[in-house]
Enzyme design. Structure first.
Site, PDB file in Angstrom:
ATOM      1  CG  ASP A 454       3.582  -5.903  -3.105  1.00  0.00           C
ATOM      2  OD1 ASP A 454       3.843  -6.552  -2.223  1.00  0.00           O
ATOM      3  OD2 ASP A 454       3.020  -4.306  -3.032  1.00  0.00           O
ATOM      4  CG  ASP A 775       0.822  -1.725  -4.531  1.00  0.00           C
ATOM      5  OD1 ASP A 775       0.299  -2.632  -3.334  1.00  0.00           O
ATOM      6  OD2 ASP A 775       1.159  -1.579  -5.686  1.00  0.00           O
ATOM      7  CG  ASP A 779       0.146  -4.745   1.156  1.00  0.00           C
ATOM      8  OD1 ASP A 779       0.312  -5.286   1.360  1.00  0.00           O
ATOM      9  OD2 ASP A 779       0.675  -3.573   0.106  1.00  0.00           O
TER      10      ASP A 779
END
EC number: 7.2.2.10
Length: 1198
Positions: A454, A775, A779
């Site tokens: 990410d 997070d 996900d």
């Protein structure tokens, strides 16, 4: 946690309850039965019995706004009456149980039996002198004193067996203890937000009591049962309890029931806690499960599969999380197939075990034949009845030698080395901010070839600050002066940001002087609130004027909307909606914009295009995230249809666009450079605008200007990988992923597609091993699919943490690099140990085998072999498995899935050192007596005293192993084997300790160890020959490996690793089958590898139940933790059945299992049988839960 514990727990509570009856307006029982209702049924019951949820709050003496007073006596009383929020853990295994388990090892049992026979025979004396005639066959008669000493060898073997068992049990015990510590650390990490005395505080989940007002938000995992009081747009995924995959919308009047262990998928709100711990819905199921599991375990004693028990306890509570059970099973398969190392090791251990069995069988046969032919054919002796005991003693001696060969051949230390190495690494990784949830993830990380990271919070600091703004037709490159903005616009802007942000998001004064203000809650919103403060305004008064309860309707942020909107009622009864979100998305919905004078003017598509070019793109190219803030007014009548989102979230008026900077973490570029040097490709997957993403990727060093790479948006990516029918094609993905570096504006599904595409790709010769960071709640699928999933410890939601393998406690990318280092270190540690252990095994087996065949007697005695093999190898695995990692590990490419465990270099080292050791030992065996002018130890009679000759051989052998242990520290052909040796005190201690014990054994071991004390000069020779190992190591290092083409590699997993995992199912099960067979004890030598089994079991039990199982004590101290694991989902072909009390079903299951064929203990006693079994049984036992097995019956019964 057996029936007993529960009944105690309940009865205690009931007793308390009756005595405290009057304290609260409702008892625990009433609340418990209330929480068992659902939907309208529950609403009716609340209305009839209590009135409404507020009335329940009053009865529980709590305020929906202020929460509990939070005084210690009040909390204590609530804990006494309503119970605590944890589930009583299952008792740990006692040391004695572990000793008993270690005793189940078949090789040890065989040795014990042989020792007992040997003992018994030494005490039995046949009558008369004919005894002397019997023994002459073998080097002369024994005298009286020697015969007396016959019992010593038997006793010594028994003693050393006890020693081995204690060492094994102690190892297992200390590991369990260590993981319990890790578990409690994970427990303390889990906190939840509650309101106490009007203050919002975070408390550990176990501290939550009935009556607490808990704040719940998107991504939470509910820690207790409760009733919904107020909130907006709250949707819950209840599949973990009900098996229904649809999200359930909660509201006070339709369905206020919130259950522990369920996930908040959208929205936010407050609930009053009504049941905790064993009284919550999850706790009740858990209680049934615990009791059921225990009964099963009793019935399952026969199969000796402690691991199975853990698996069984976990099986019943699975659900088809996404509706489709098959996908889930595939995901589980994938996790199983993951531990590449475990698979390779099991295979290797099995191969070595086979070889050892063959060698030991041949040894015994040769010895027996030689003896019988020599005695009865060559010397033509009759078989005399009175001689029988003597002959039997000879046969027992031969048998002991055979078993000794087997003991040495089996590499017991191997799984132990894995466990120690993993356990050691996991403990140290905590210091490097990696909280490992699945043990094998640590080792998989060493093989990682790709990391999909990410952006926000991992590569960047996640401290958002507004640095540019476009307000009232002006683009400000820094924070504007408030006086330059129209007053009406400014007021609108402050209200829009203050009201349309989560009220839990705040900016607090810094903890230390001179530090930055603390940002609490959503970081993007913190950035916007900071912007309000920078404009010298304050958001608190706006919020107190319009408290959260008064908000009319909230459209929370989710990955589809990419915006958040809040509707409020104006004083004149009309409505106003404030919106904020990604600028290109919100601007598309704007038809007006506020001018410099604060008037709304028309905003046409061409104005929008111009704004994108002149404002948004320049901001994005500076690496800023652009957020647009807008509003819309609605008349009071007719009231709009708030559920029709498309109409509501349209025709907005743009107030301003801000550029938020999220600076790259200073240590990230260096960490990414290390990854690239280590052969790992880093890709960035983000929801941000493509220009922002590209700018950040350049700053991080993920892409370098002028390179050939791809930066795609989610839409474009999807267009390229799908065919005309809209189906994803692997070939299309294969064209894209090797060059793809940045995937922007991507949804969680895109992330999952990319990860799956890379893992399933056969485009490169090595299959890719992918790590992913995540997070958000959504996900989850990508984290589960990845080989290693990293969740963010600070910003991550509970759902993401649950799906992950490792939690990054500092959310920092550079911690991932540390994980790679540790992972490679585990791999190296195990290779080092393999190199050492296999040299010992090869030499010892050949010496015992040839010695026995030529001289009728093994030069290395049973007790000595046990010392060398079991004790020394156990210590060596500890010494070599605890080497700390170094930066040099990052200078080479990943091993990949197909790299054999034993490389050519290692094979060269193993064989090279074996040649040296064998040459010297055979020289000593056949001409040693002449070299040292001592009596020969060959052809000694049955119970002769220990000879110096054989003692020298034993001592030299041990010295060579000791110095070879130093050689084994390097496996890539390095020259300096002493490099960094003092950084590992454990290694130094063990080498010196082993040396000291060896001196004691040789000088004072006497008859039990078959040792005769040596002179100083003899000792010097032994040490000198040992030192020769180091010199010889240098000679071997000089030989180029490339010349030795004939050397085979070993411990490679077959090509099946290359096939996408759909076709892998059977293959995966084969690996697993090997492990399962180890546990079932189905084949004689497999059971002979039982000590391996103990270790593999420990690794596997920790891997599967470290955090998921009931197996470990405290592993469920908080109920929150219990549901946090995919293992507790009812997974079955008919998922939509609520859980029933399945105790009777489980009894059926056990009965079924008892009647099933593999009651292996009595079936395969002959080694030959077992060999045949191996080949025929594979297909049968390869299915993961054969119809007779308890796990299968449990699945079907549910």
């Amino acid at each position: 946690m057996g029936d007993m514990t529960n009944s105690d727990f309940y009865s205690k509570n009931q007793r308390n309850e009756s005595s405290h009856g009057g304290e609260f307006g409702c008892t625990m029982e009433e609340l418990r039965s209330l929480m068992e209702l659902r939907g309208t049924e529950a609403v009716v019951k609340i209305k009839e019995t209590y009135g409404d949820t507020e009335a329940i709050c009053r009865r529980l003496k709590t305020s929906p706004v202020e929460g509990l007073p939070g005084t210690a006596p009040d909390l204590e009383k609530r804990k006494q009456i309503f119970g605590q929020n944890f589930i009583p853990p299952k008792k740990p295994k006692t040391f004695l149980q572990l000793v008993w388990e270690a005793l189940q090892d078949v090789t040890l049992i065989i040795l014990e039996i042989a020792a007992i026979i040997s003992l018994g025979l030494s005490f039995y004396h046949p009558p008369g002198e004919s005894n002397e005639g019997c023994a002459t066959a073998q080097g002369g008669a024994e005298d009286e004193g020697e015969a007396e000493a016959g019992w010593i060898e038997g006793a010594a073997i028994l003693l050393s067996v006890i020693c081995v068992v204690l060492v094994t049990a102690f190892n297992d015990w200390s590991k369990e203890k260590q993981f319990r510590g890790l578990q409690s650390r994970i427990e303390q990490e889990q906190k939840f937000t509650v309101v106490r005395a009007g203050q919002v505080v975070q408390i550990p989940v176990a501290e939550i009591v009935v009556g607490d007002i808990a704040q719940i938000k998107y991504g939470d995992l509910l820690p207790a049962d409760g009733l919904f009081i107020q909130g907006n747009d709250l949707k819950i995924d209840e599949s973990s309890l009900t098996g229904e995959s649809d999200q359930v919308r909660k509201s006070v009047d339709k369905d206020p029931m919130l259950l522990s262990g369920t996930h908040v998928m959208e929205g936010s709100g407050r609930m009053v806690v009504t049941a905790v711990g064993v009284n919550s819905q999850t706790g009740i199921i858990f209680t049934l499960l615990g009791a059921g599991g225990e009964e099963e375990e009793k019935k399952d004693k026969k199969a000796k599969q402690q691991d199975g028990a853990a698996a069984m306890e976990m099986q019943p509570l699975k659900s088809a999380e996404g509706g489709d059970a098959d996908d889930k099973k595939k995901a589980n398969m994938h996790k199983k197939e993951k531990s590449v190392l475990q698979g390779k090791l099991t295979k290797l251990a099995v191969q070595i075990g086979k070889a050892g069995l063959v060698m030991s069988a041949i040894t015994v046969i040769i010895l027996v034949l030689y003896f019988t032919v020599d005695t009865f054919v060559v010397n033509k002796k009759p078989w005399l009845t009175e001689c029988t005991p003597v002959y039997v003693q000879y046969f027992v001696k031969f048998f002991i030698i055979g078993v000794t060969v087997l003991v040495v051949a089996v590499p017991e230390g191997l799984p132990l080395a894995v466990t120690i190495s993993l356990a050691y690494s996991v403990k140290k990784m905590m210091k490097d901010n990696n909280l490992v949830r699945h043990l094998d993830a640590c080792e998989t990380m060493g093989n990682a070839t790709a990391i999909c990271s990410d952006k926000t919070g991992t590569l960047t600091t996640n401290r958002m600050t507004v640095v540019q703004a476009y307000v009232g037709d002006v683009h400000y490159k820094e924070i504007p002066d408030p006086s330059s903005i129209n007053a009406k616009t400014l007021e609108l802007l402050v209200n829009a940001i203050a009201i349309n942000s989560a009220y839990t998001t705040k900016i607090l004064p810094p903890e230390k002087e001179g530090a930055l203000p603390r940002q609490v809650g959503n970081k993007t919103e913190c950035g916007l609130l900071g912007f309000v403060l920078d404009l010298r305004q304050d958001y608190e008064p706006v919020r107190s004027q319009m408290p959260e309860e008064k908000l009319y309707k909230v459209y929370t942020f989710n990955s589809v909307r990419k915006s958040m909107s809040t509707v409020i009622k104006m004083p004149d009864e009309s409505f106003r909606m404030y919106s904020k979100g990604a600028s290109e998305i919100v601007l598309k919905k704007c038809c007006k914009i506020l001018s410099g004078a604060g008037e709304a003017r028309v905003f046409r598509p061409r104005d929008r295009d111009e704004m994108v070019k002149k404002v948004i793109e320049p901001m994005a190219c500076d690496g800023l995230r652009t957020i647009c803030v807008a509003y819309r007014d609605f008349p009071s009548s007719p009231e709009p249809d708030w559920d029709n989102e498309n109409d509501i979230l349209n025709e907005l008026t743009c107030i301003c666009v801000v550029g938020i900077e999220d600076p790259v973490r200073p240590e990230v570029p260096e960490a990414i450079r290390k990854c690239q040097r280590a052969g790992i490709t880093v890709r960035m997957v983000t929801g941000d605008n493509i220009n922002t993403a590209r700018a950040i990727a350049i700053k991080c060093g993920i892409i370098h200007p002028g390179e050939d790479f791809l930066c795609l948006e989610g839409k474009e990516f999807n267009r390229r990988i799908r065919n005309e029918k809209g189906e994803i094609e692997q070939e299309r993905i294969d064209k894209i992923w090797p060059k793809l570096r940045v995937l922007a504006r991507s949804s969680p599904t895109d992330k999952h597609t990319l990860v799956k595409g890379i893992i399933d790709s056969t485009h490169t010769e090595q299959r890719q091993v992918v790590a992913v960071t995540g997070d958000g709640t959504n996900d989850g699928p990508a984290l589960k699919k990845a080989d290693v999933g990293f969740a963010m410890g600070i910003a991550g939601t509970d759902v993401a943490k649950e799906a992950s393998d490792i939690i990054l406690t500092d959310d920092n990318f550079s911690s991932i690099v540390k994980a790679v280092m540790w992972g490679r270190n585990v791999y190296d540690s195990i290779s080092k140990f393999l190199q050492f252990q296999l040299t010992v095994n090869v030499v010892a087996v050949i010496v015992a085998f040839t010695g026995a065949c030529i001289t009728q007697d093994s030069p290395l005695k049973a007790v000595q072999m046990l010392w060398v093999n079991l004790i020394m190898d156990t210590f060596a695995s500890l010494a070599l498995a605890t080497e700390p990692p170094t930066e040099t590990l990052l200078l080479r490419k990943p091993y990949g899935r197909n790299k054999p465990l034993i490389s050519r270099t290692m094979m060269k080292n193993i064989l090279g050192h074996a040649v040296y050791q064998l040459t010297l030992i055979f020289t000593l065996l056949f001409v040693g007596e002449k070299m040292f002018q001592i009596d020969s130890g060959r052809n000694a009679p049955l119970h002769s005293p220990p000879s110096e000759h054989y003692t020298i051989i034993f001592n030299t052998f041990v010295m060579m192993q000791l110095f070879n242990e130093i050689n084994a520290r390097k496996i890539h052909g390095e020259r300096n084997v002493f490099d960094g040796i003092f950084r590992n005190p454990i290694f130094c201690t063990i080498v010196l300790g082993t040396f000291a014990i060896q001196i004691v054994i040789v000088q004072f071991g006497g008859k039990p160890f078959s040792c005769s004390p040596l002179q100083l000069d003899q000792w010097m020779w032994c040490i000198f020959i040992g030192l020769g190992e180091l010199v010889w190591g240098q000679v071997i290092a000089t030989i180029p490996t490339s010349r030795l083409k004939f050397l085979k590699e070993a411990g490679r997993l077959t090509q099946k690793e290359e096939i996408p995992e759909e076709e892998l199912n059977e293959d995966v099960e084969e690996i697993d089958h090997a492990e399962r067979e180890l546990r079932r004890g189905q084949i004689l030598w497999f059971r002979g590898l039982n000590r391996i089994q103990t270790q593999i079991r420990v690794v596997k039990a920790f891997r599967s139940s470290l955090y998921e199982g009931l197996e470990k004590p405290e592993s469920r101290t908080s109920i929150h933790n219990f549901m946090a694991h995919p293992e507790f989902r009812i997974e079955d072909s008919q998922p939509h059945i609520p859980l029933i009390d399945d105790t009777d079903l489980e009894e059926d299951a056990a009965l079924k299992q008892n009647s099933s064929p593999p009651s292996s203990l009595n079936k395969n006693n002959s080694a030959i049988d077992s060999g045949i079994n191996l080949t025929t049984d594979t297909s049968k036992s390869a299915t993961s839960s054969s119809p007779g097995s308890p796990i299968h019956s449990l699945e079907t019964s549910l």
